[in-house]
Design a protein around this motif. Sequence first.
Motif, PDB file in Angstrom:
ATOM      1  N   THR A  95       0.064   4.120   2.721  1.00 50.78           N
ATOM      2  CA  THR A  95       0.445   3.930   4.129  1.00 50.78           C
ATOM      3  C   THR A  95       1.878   3.424   4.277  1.00 50.78           C
ATOM      4  O   THR A  95       2.414   3.384   5.378  1.00 50.78           O
ATOM      5  N   GLY A  96       2.499   3.022   3.152  1.00 48.35           N
ATOM      6  CA  GLY A  96       3.855   2.478   3.236  1.00 48.35           C
ATOM      7  C   GLY A  96       3.901   1.133   3.942  1.00 48.35           C
ATOM      8  O   GLY A  96       4.865   0.805   4.614  1.00 48.35           O
ATOM      9  N   ARG A  97       2.840   0.330   3.766  1.00 52.10           N
ATOM     10  CA  ARG A  97       2.788  -0.976   4.439  1.00 52.10           C
ATOM     11  C   ARG A  97       3.002  -2.098   3.428  1.00 52.10           C
ATOM     12  O   ARG A  97       2.267  -2.216   2.457  1.00 52.10           O
ATOM     13  N   LEU A  98       4.028  -2.900   3.696  1.00 53.80           N
ATOM     14  CA  LEU A  98       4.296  -4.094   2.905  1.00 53.80           C
ATOM     15  C   LEU A  98       3.773  -5.295   3.683  1.00 53.80           C
ATOM     16  O   LEU A  98       4.225  -5.567   4.789  1.00 53.80           O
ATOM     17  N   SER A  99       2.767  -5.986   3.130  1.00 51.58           N
ATOM     18  CA  SER A  99       2.182  -7.149   3.799  1.00 51.58           C
ATOM     19  C   SER A  99       2.649  -8.415   3.104  1.00 51.58           C
ATOM     20  O   SER A  99       2.475  -8.556   1.900  1.00 51.58           O
ATOM     21  N   ALA A 100       3.259  -9.311   3.875  1.00 52.69           N
ATOM     22  CA  ALA A 100       3.685 -10.605   3.345  1.00 52.69           C
ATOM     23  C   ALA A 100       2.884 -11.674   4.066  1.00 52.69           C
ATOM     24  O   ALA A 100       2.984 -11.809   5.280  1.00 52.69           O
ATOM     25  N   GLU A 101       2.078 -12.405   3.309  1.00 48.41           N
ATOM     26  CA  GLU A 101       1.275 -13.460   3.913  1.00 48.41           C
ATOM     27  C   GLU A 101       1.892 -14.817   3.608  1.00 48.41           C
ATOM     28  O   GLU A 101       2.103 -15.173   2.449  1.00 48.41           O
ATOM     29  N   VAL A 102       2.211 -15.547   4.670  1.00 50.68           N
ATOM     30  CA  VAL A 102       2.672 -16.924   4.520  1.00 50.68           C
ATOM     31  C   VAL A 102       1.408 -17.781   4.537  1.00 50.68           C
ATOM     32  O   VAL A 102       0.758 -17.919   5.577  1.00 50.68           O
ATOM     33  N   ILE A 103       1.009 -18.310   3.376  1.00 49.37           N
ATOM     34  CA  ILE A 103      -0.279 -18.995   3.275  1.00 49.37           C
ATOM     35  C   ILE A 103      -0.132 -20.484   3.567  1.00 49.37           C
ATOM     36  O   ILE A 103      -0.707 -20.998   4.514  1.00 49.37           O
ATOM     37  N   LYS A 104       0.669 -21.183   2.755  1.00 50.09           N
ATOM     38  CA  LYS A 104       0.869 -22.613   3.043  1.00 50.09           C
ATOM     39  C   LYS A 104       2.120 -23.133   2.366  1.00 50.09           C
ATOM     40  O   LYS A 104       2.700 -22.473   1.501  1.00 50.09           O
ATOM     41  N   GLY A 105       2.499 -24.333   2.778  1.00 47.57           N
ATOM     42  CA  GLY A 105       3.660 -24.984   2.188  1.00 47.57           C
ATOM     43  C   GLY A 105       3.260 -26.334   1.641  1.00 47.57           C
ATOM     44  O   GLY A 105       2.191 -26.857   1.954  1.00 47.57           O
ATOM     45  N   SER A 106       4.118 -26.913   0.792  1.00 47.56           N
ATOM     46  CA  SER A 106       3.850 -28.279   0.332  1.00 47.56           C
ATOM     47  C   SER A 106       5.164 -29.039   0.225  1.00 47.56           C
ATOM     48  O   SER A 106       6.226 -28.442  -0.019  1.00 47.56           O
ATOM     49  N   HIS A 107       5.079 -30.359   0.439  1.00 45.45           N
ATOM     50  CA  HIS A 107       6.240 -31.260   0.345  1.00 45.45           C
ATOM     51  C   HIS A 107       7.356 -30.895   1.323  1.00 45.45           C
ATOM     52  O   HIS A 107       8.526 -31.051   0.990  1.00 45.45           O
ATOM     53  N   PHE A 108       6.995 -30.392   2.500  1.00 43.25           N
ATOM     54  CA  PHE A 108       8.033 -30.138   3.509  1.00 43.25           C
ATOM     55  C   PHE A 108       8.474 -31.479   4.091  1.00 43.25           C
ATOM     56  O   PHE A 108       7.643 -32.323   4.424  1.00 43.25           O
ATOM     57  N   LYS A 109       9.797 -31.664   4.198  1.00 43.83           N
ATOM     58  CA  LYS A 109      10.312 -32.956   4.654  1.00 43.83           C
ATOM     59  C   LYS A 109      11.112 -32.796   5.938  1.00 43.83           C
ATOM     60  O   LYS A 109      11.699 -31.757   6.192  1.00 43.83           O
ATOM     61  N   ASN A 110      11.120 -33.881   6.692  1.00 40.79           N
ATOM     62  CA  ASN A 110      11.968 -33.973   7.878  1.00 40.79           C
ATOM     63  C   ASN A 110      13.197 -34.762   7.439  1.00 40.79           C
ATOM     64  O   ASN A 110      13.119 -35.972   7.219  1.00 40.79           O
ATOM     65  N   ALA A 138       8.814   2.660   3.167  1.00 39.97           N
ATOM     66  CA  ALA A 138       8.406   3.830   2.376  1.00 39.97           C
ATOM     67  C   ALA A 138       8.536   3.513   0.884  1.00 39.97           C
ATOM     68  O   ALA A 138       9.347   2.668   0.485  1.00 39.97           O
ATOM     69  N   LEU A 139       7.750   4.199   0.072  1.00 38.98           N
ATOM     70  CA  LEU A 139       7.724   3.928  -1.369  1.00 38.98           C
ATOM     71  C   LEU A 139       9.114   4.057  -1.990  1.00 38.98           C
ATOM     72  O   LEU A 139       9.525   3.235  -2.809  1.00 38.98           O
ATOM     73  N   LYS A 173       4.313  -4.629  -7.005  1.00 39.53           N
ATOM     74  CA  LYS A 173       4.474  -3.173  -7.122  1.00 39.53           C
ATOM     75  C   LYS A 173       3.479  -2.582  -8.124  1.00 39.53           C
ATOM     76  O   LYS A 173       3.035  -1.447  -7.968  1.00 39.53           O
ATOM     77  N   GLU A 174       3.122  -3.381  -9.142  1.00 40.01           N
ATOM     78  CA  GLU A 174       2.237  -2.878 -10.197  1.00 40.01           C
ATOM     79  C   GLU A 174       0.757  -3.126  -9.912  1.00 40.01           C
ATOM     80  O   GLU A 174      -0.106  -2.641 -10.634  1.00 40.01           O
ATOM     81  N   SER A 175       0.471  -3.887  -8.834  1.00 40.02           N
ATOM     82  CA  SER A 175      -0.922  -4.324  -8.655  1.00 40.02           C
ATOM     83  C   SER A 175      -1.769  -3.349  -7.840  1.00 40.02           C
ATOM     84  O   SER A 175      -2.905  -3.642  -7.517  1.00 40.02           O
ATOM     85  N   ASN A 185       0.863  -1.183   0.000  1.00 42.55           N
ATOM     86  CA  ASN A 185       0.000   0.000   0.000  1.00 42.55           C
ATOM     87  C   ASN A 185       0.902   1.237   0.000  1.00 42.55           C
ATOM     88  O   ASN A 185       1.551   1.542   1.003  1.00 42.55           O
ATOM     89  N   ALA A 186       0.955   1.915  -1.136  1.00 44.68           N
ATOM     90  CA  ALA A 186       1.863   3.062  -1.272  1.00 44.68           C
ATOM     91  C   ALA A 186       1.450   4.222  -0.371  1.00 44.68           C
ATOM     92  O   ALA A 186       2.291   5.004   0.074  1.00 44.68           O
TER      93      ALA A 186
END
Length: 300
Positions: free
Chosen positions: A174-189, A237-238, A284-286, A171-172
Motif C-alpha cells: 500500500t506504500g504506507r509508512l506508519s510511525a507510532e509515537v508510543i511513549k517518552g521517558s525523562h522529559f524535563k522542563n 512509495a517503495l 524495511k526488512e521486517s 507496508n510495501a
Amino acid sequence: EPVAKYGTLDVTFDYDSQEQKLLVTVTAVTDIPTYSRAGGSSWQVHLVLLPIKKQKAKTSIQRGPCPVFTETFKFNHVESEMIGNYAVRFRLYSIRRMKKERIVGEKIFYLTKLNLQGKMSVPVILEPSYSLSGCDSQMSMSEVSCSESTSSCQSLVHGSAPEILIGLLYNATTGRLSAEVIKGSHFKNLAANRPPNTYVKLTLLNSMGQEMSKCKTSVRRGQPNPVYKETFVFQVALFQLSDVTLILSVYNKRSMKRKEMIGWISLGLNSSGEDELNHWTEMKESKGQQVCRWHTLLES
C-alpha cells in the motif's frame, strides 16, 4: 479522570471472503455526549475504508438523543489474505442548521478483528478526533505489537537522558509508512521544576530536504514519562523509501505560545545516529511487522 463518552456505534460486520466484499451495518448511536445533544442536533455517521480512502459512505441524517439508522454499506475488493491491512474509520458528525458540521468522535476499526466468514456485531466506542492535516492520525494497539519484543520496549536507561519509544512499520503493497509515537521517558522542563507539557512533531523530508508532510501528537500535560500511543501514516512509495528522512522533535509547550525543544531524532536517509539507521533498516526488512525501539533524544 472519568472516561469521557464520545458516542458508541452499534455496528454489524458481514464479510464474504469468496466475493471479497464487506457489508457494514450501522444500526444506532448511544452515549452521545450531553453537551452535543443540546441545541437539537441531528446526526450522521461517515465511513471510509482505509488505507486507500476511495470507498466512502455516509448514513442518512437522523435526529434525537439516540438516533437509529439501520443502514448497510458495501465495500468491495477486500482481499482475505490482505485483511490485516484494512480498517474502517467511523466518524460521528453533529449537524446543525446554518452551522458547519462538527466531528463528535471517531474510531478506526482494524479488520484483523473480523470473523472471516459470517456476521459479527460489535459496539464501536468512539474516541476524540485527532484529525490533523497532512497525514492520518490513528490511535493504535501499540501494547500488543510491542509486547512481542519486550526487550526493545524496555527503556535504554542511559541515566536520565530523555528518550522516546517509536514503532515503525512499512507496508510495501500500500506504500504506507506508519510511525507510532508510543511513549517518552525523562522529559524535563528546562525552565522550571514542574513536569513538562509535551508533544511530538513529525516531519517527513524528501532527498532534497524539502518538507513532504508534517503532523503532531496531542499535548500530554505535566508528565515526565508521557504515553502518547498515536500513529501517523505517511504515503511513501517503495522506490522513495530510501530517500526520505523522518524527523521527530519533542517540544515542551509553555504558556503564551512559547515552546522549547527538549530534543530530536531523525530516521531514514539522514539518520541522526547508528541506532536510528538500524531501526529504519529493520523496519524495511521486517515485511510489514511493527519494529519498536527506544531512542535517546539529541539536544537541539
